[in-house]
Design a protein around this motif. Structure first.
Motif, PDB file in Angstrom:
ATOM      1  N   LEU A  11      65.015  30.621  57.087  1.00  0.00           N
ATOM      2  CA  LEU A  11      65.367  31.960  56.604  1.00  0.00           C
ATOM      3  C   LEU A  11      66.111  32.736  57.688  1.00  0.00           C
ATOM      4  O   LEU A  11      67.137  33.369  57.420  1.00  0.00           O
ATOM      5  CB  LEU A  11      64.107  32.719  56.174  1.00  0.00           C
ATOM      6  CG  LEU A  11      64.313  34.173  55.743  1.00  0.00           C
ATOM      7  CD1 LEU A  11      65.197  34.274  54.504  1.00  0.00           C
ATOM      8  CD2 LEU A  11      62.966  34.835  55.472  1.00  0.00           C
ATOM      9  N   ILE A  12      65.632  32.679  58.919  1.00  0.00           N
ATOM     10  CA  ILE A  12      66.290  33.374  60.034  1.00  0.00           C
ATOM     11  C   ILE A  12      67.705  32.844  60.219  1.00  0.00           C
ATOM     12  O   ILE A  12      68.657  33.605  60.404  1.00  0.00           O
ATOM     13  CB  ILE A  12      65.469  33.238  61.336  1.00  0.00           C
ATOM     14  CG1 ILE A  12      64.132  33.951  61.198  1.00  0.00           C
ATOM     15  CG2 ILE A  12      66.246  33.796  62.524  1.00  0.00           C
ATOM     16  CD1 ILE A  12      63.136  33.626  62.301  1.00  0.00           C
ATOM     17  N   GLU A  13      67.860  31.536  60.158  1.00  0.00           N
ATOM     18  CA  GLU A  13      69.175  30.910  60.337  1.00  0.00           C
ATOM     19  C   GLU A  13      70.152  31.354  59.248  1.00  0.00           C
ATOM     20  O   GLU A  13      71.301  31.703  59.523  1.00  0.00           O
ATOM     21  CB  GLU A  13      69.031  29.389  60.330  1.00  0.00           C
ATOM     22  CG  GLU A  13      70.326  28.641  60.524  1.00  0.00           C
ATOM     23  CD  GLU A  13      70.954  28.861  61.883  1.00  0.00           C
ATOM     24  OE1 GLU A  13      72.200  28.773  61.973  1.00  0.00           O
ATOM     25  OE2 GLU A  13      70.225  29.106  62.861  1.00  0.00           O
ATOM     26  N   VAL A  14      69.705  31.336  58.006  1.00  0.00           N
ATOM     27  CA  VAL A  14      70.568  31.737  56.889  1.00  0.00           C
ATOM     28  C   VAL A  14      70.902  33.223  56.999  1.00  0.00           C
ATOM     29  O   VAL A  14      72.050  33.640  56.782  1.00  0.00           O
ATOM     30  CB  VAL A  14      69.893  31.403  55.532  1.00  0.00           C
ATOM     31  CG1 VAL A  14      70.714  31.922  54.369  1.00  0.00           C
ATOM     32  CG2 VAL A  14      69.685  29.903  55.397  1.00  0.00           C
ATOM     33  N   TYR A  15      69.918  34.030  57.385  1.00  0.00           N
ATOM     34  CA  TYR A  15      70.123  35.470  57.586  1.00  0.00           C
ATOM     35  C   TYR A  15      71.159  35.711  58.682  1.00  0.00           C
ATOM     36  O   TYR A  15      72.035  36.572  58.544  1.00  0.00           O
ATOM     37  CB  TYR A  15      68.780  36.112  57.948  1.00  0.00           C
ATOM     38  CG  TYR A  15      68.811  37.598  58.200  1.00  0.00           C
ATOM     39  CD1 TYR A  15      68.841  38.506  57.147  1.00  0.00           C
ATOM     40  CD2 TYR A  15      68.753  38.104  59.492  1.00  0.00           C
ATOM     41  CE1 TYR A  15      68.831  39.866  57.374  1.00  0.00           C
ATOM     42  CE2 TYR A  15      68.751  39.461  59.731  1.00  0.00           C
ATOM     43  CZ  TYR A  15      68.791  40.335  58.671  1.00  0.00           C
ATOM     44  OH  TYR A  15      68.787  41.695  58.913  1.00  0.00           O
ATOM     45  N   ARG A  16      71.083  34.949  59.747  1.00  0.00           N
ATOM     46  CA  ARG A  16      72.033  35.084  60.862  1.00  0.00           C
ATOM     47  C   ARG A  16      73.465  34.852  60.392  1.00  0.00           C
ATOM     48  O   ARG A  16      74.392  35.523  60.846  1.00  0.00           O
ATOM     49  CB  ARG A  16      71.697  34.104  61.978  1.00  0.00           C
ATOM     50  CG  ARG A  16      72.585  34.297  63.200  1.00  0.00           C
ATOM     51  CD  ARG A  16      72.276  33.316  64.264  1.00  0.00           C
ATOM     52  NE  ARG A  16      73.045  32.105  63.957  1.00  0.00           N
ATOM     53  CZ  ARG A  16      72.930  30.980  64.617  1.00  0.00           C
ATOM     54  NH1 ARG A  16      72.061  30.862  65.587  1.00  0.00           N
ATOM     55  NH2 ARG A  16      73.668  29.955  64.299  1.00  0.00           N
ATOM     56  N   TRP A  22      73.036  42.376  58.923  1.00  0.00           N
ATOM     57  CA  TRP A  22      72.411  42.859  60.151  1.00  0.00           C
ATOM     58  C   TRP A  22      73.355  43.516  61.155  1.00  0.00           C
ATOM     59  O   TRP A  22      72.900  44.145  62.103  1.00  0.00           O
ATOM     60  CB  TRP A  22      71.650  41.728  60.847  1.00  0.00           C
ATOM     61  CG  TRP A  22      72.470  40.507  61.139  1.00  0.00           C
ATOM     62  CD1 TRP A  22      72.603  39.397  60.361  1.00  0.00           C
ATOM     63  CD2 TRP A  22      73.271  40.277  62.298  1.00  0.00           C
ATOM     64  NE1 TRP A  22      73.441  38.488  60.965  1.00  0.00           N
ATOM     65  CE2 TRP A  22      73.850  39.010  62.163  1.00  0.00           C
ATOM     66  CE3 TRP A  22      73.537  41.017  63.450  1.00  0.00           C
ATOM     67  CZ2 TRP A  22      74.705  38.456  63.119  1.00  0.00           C
ATOM     68  CZ3 TRP A  22      74.378  40.475  64.410  1.00  0.00           C
ATOM     69  CH2 TRP A  22      74.950  39.207  64.238  1.00  0.00           C
ATOM     70  N   ASP A  23      74.659  43.391  60.968  1.00  0.00           N
ATOM     71  CA  ASP A  23      75.599  43.946  61.934  1.00  0.00           C
ATOM     72  C   ASP A  23      76.233  45.232  61.395  1.00  0.00           C
ATOM     73  O   ASP A  23      77.073  45.179  60.496  1.00  0.00           O
ATOM     74  CB  ASP A  23      76.688  42.927  62.256  1.00  0.00           C
ATOM     75  CG  ASP A  23      77.611  43.382  63.370  1.00  0.00           C
ATOM     76  OD1 ASP A  23      77.423  44.494  63.900  1.00  0.00           O
ATOM     77  OD2 ASP A  23      78.528  42.610  63.723  1.00  0.00           O
ATOM     78  N   LYS A  56      59.664  38.865  53.668  1.00  0.00           N
ATOM     79  CA  LYS A  56      59.401  38.003  54.825  1.00  0.00           C
ATOM     80  C   LYS A  56      60.321  38.370  55.983  1.00  0.00           C
ATOM     81  O   LYS A  56      59.884  38.381  57.140  1.00  0.00           O
ATOM     82  CB  LYS A  56      59.582  36.528  54.435  1.00  0.00           C
ATOM     83  CG  LYS A  56      59.222  35.582  55.558  1.00  0.00           C
ATOM     84  CD  LYS A  56      57.762  35.725  55.953  1.00  0.00           C
ATOM     85  CE  LYS A  56      57.376  34.723  57.027  1.00  0.00           C
ATOM     86  NZ  LYS A  56      55.983  34.878  57.437  1.00  0.00           N
ATOM     87  N   MET A  57      61.581  38.685  55.688  1.00  0.00           N
ATOM     88  CA  MET A  57      62.508  39.045  56.756  1.00  0.00           C
ATOM     89  C   MET A  57      62.081  40.348  57.421  1.00  0.00           C
ATOM     90  O   MET A  57      62.153  40.477  58.641  1.00  0.00           O
ATOM     91  CB  MET A  57      63.937  39.145  56.214  1.00  0.00           C
ATOM     92  CG  MET A  57      64.971  39.397  57.286  1.00  0.00           C
ATOM     93  SD  MET A  57      64.919  38.272  58.721  1.00  0.00           S
ATOM     94  CE  MET A  57      65.312  36.727  57.970  1.00  0.00           C
ATOM     95  N   GLU A  93      63.207  32.909  69.998  1.00  0.00           N
ATOM     96  CA  GLU A  93      64.519  32.378  70.380  1.00  0.00           C
ATOM     97  C   GLU A  93      65.500  32.444  69.212  1.00  0.00           C
ATOM     98  O   GLU A  93      66.699  32.662  69.412  1.00  0.00           O
ATOM     99  CB  GLU A  93      64.389  30.941  70.886  1.00  0.00           C
ATOM    100  CG  GLU A  93      63.700  30.831  72.234  1.00  0.00           C
ATOM    101  CD  GLU A  93      64.445  31.549  73.349  1.00  0.00           C
ATOM    102  OE1 GLU A  93      65.683  31.458  73.409  1.00  0.00           O
ATOM    103  OE2 GLU A  93      63.777  32.216  74.170  1.00  0.00           O
ATOM    104  N   ALA A  94      65.019  32.244  68.002  1.00  0.00           N
ATOM    105  CA  ALA A  94      65.890  32.245  66.826  1.00  0.00           C
ATOM    106  C   ALA A  94      66.525  33.615  66.590  1.00  0.00           C
ATOM    107  O   ALA A  94      67.605  33.709  66.004  1.00  0.00           O
ATOM    108  CB  ALA A  94      65.107  31.804  65.591  1.00  0.00           C
ATOM    109  N   PHE A  95      65.878  34.682  67.045  1.00  0.00           N
ATOM    110  CA  PHE A  95      66.390  36.034  66.851  1.00  0.00           C
ATOM    111  C   PHE A  95      67.260  36.524  68.007  1.00  0.00           C
ATOM    112  O   PHE A  95      67.652  37.690  68.031  1.00  0.00           O
ATOM    113  CB  PHE A  95      65.245  37.030  66.631  1.00  0.00           C
ATOM    114  CG  PHE A  95      64.804  37.148  65.203  1.00  0.00           C
ATOM    115  CD1 PHE A  95      65.645  37.640  64.228  1.00  0.00           C
ATOM    116  CD2 PHE A  95      63.526  36.767  64.838  1.00  0.00           C
ATOM    117  CE1 PHE A  95      65.236  37.762  62.913  1.00  0.00           C
ATOM    118  CE2 PHE A  95      63.098  36.880  63.524  1.00  0.00           C
ATOM    119  CZ  PHE A  95      63.958  37.377  62.559  1.00  0.00           C
TER     120      PHE A  95
END
Length: 114
Positions: A11-16, A22-23, A56-57, A93-95
């Motif tokens: 989920l974090i990867e797809v969100y990134r 987020w930007d 969850k995010m 680290e993922a964030f």
């Protein structure tokens, strides 16, 4: 629904990859219809409802803020290397991609322009 660490990291990867979510500097960051489209795409990739992905995010982002604050608070004048907190939270680290999101933008200066 059970969120494993593996699924949370996905989920974090797809969100990134959905920068507009987020930007704040992204040109489409404030376009609600595009934001909803991005969440729908995330939902399909993760194979979970949009509402659960968003919830969850929010939780993961809150945990990330807490960890960042713990690291920041552990650093300071007179602190030894052993006293500095190192996060072992799986998402820390993922964030890392969010670390420079909140840096102040270069502003106008009036120094020396009289």
């Amino acid at each position: 629904m059970e969120w494993t660490e593996e699924k949370s990291l996905k989920l974090i990867e797809v969100y990134r990859n959905k920068t507009l979510l987020w930007d704040p500097k992204h040109s489409d960051h404030y376009r609600k219809n595009l934001i909803e489209d991005a969440w729908n795409e995330i939902s399909k990739e993760i194979n979970s409802p949009v509402a659960q992905c968003k919830k969850k995010m929010v939780s993961l982002l809150a945990s990330n803020r807490c960890e960042k604050q713990r690291v920041k608070n552990s650093k300071g004048t007179g602190k030894g290397r052993a006293e500095i907190y190192e996060s072992r939270w799986f998402g820390y680290e993922a964030f890392k991609f969010l670390d420079d999101k909140d840096l102040p933008r270069k502003g106008l200066t009036t120094v020396g322009k009289y």
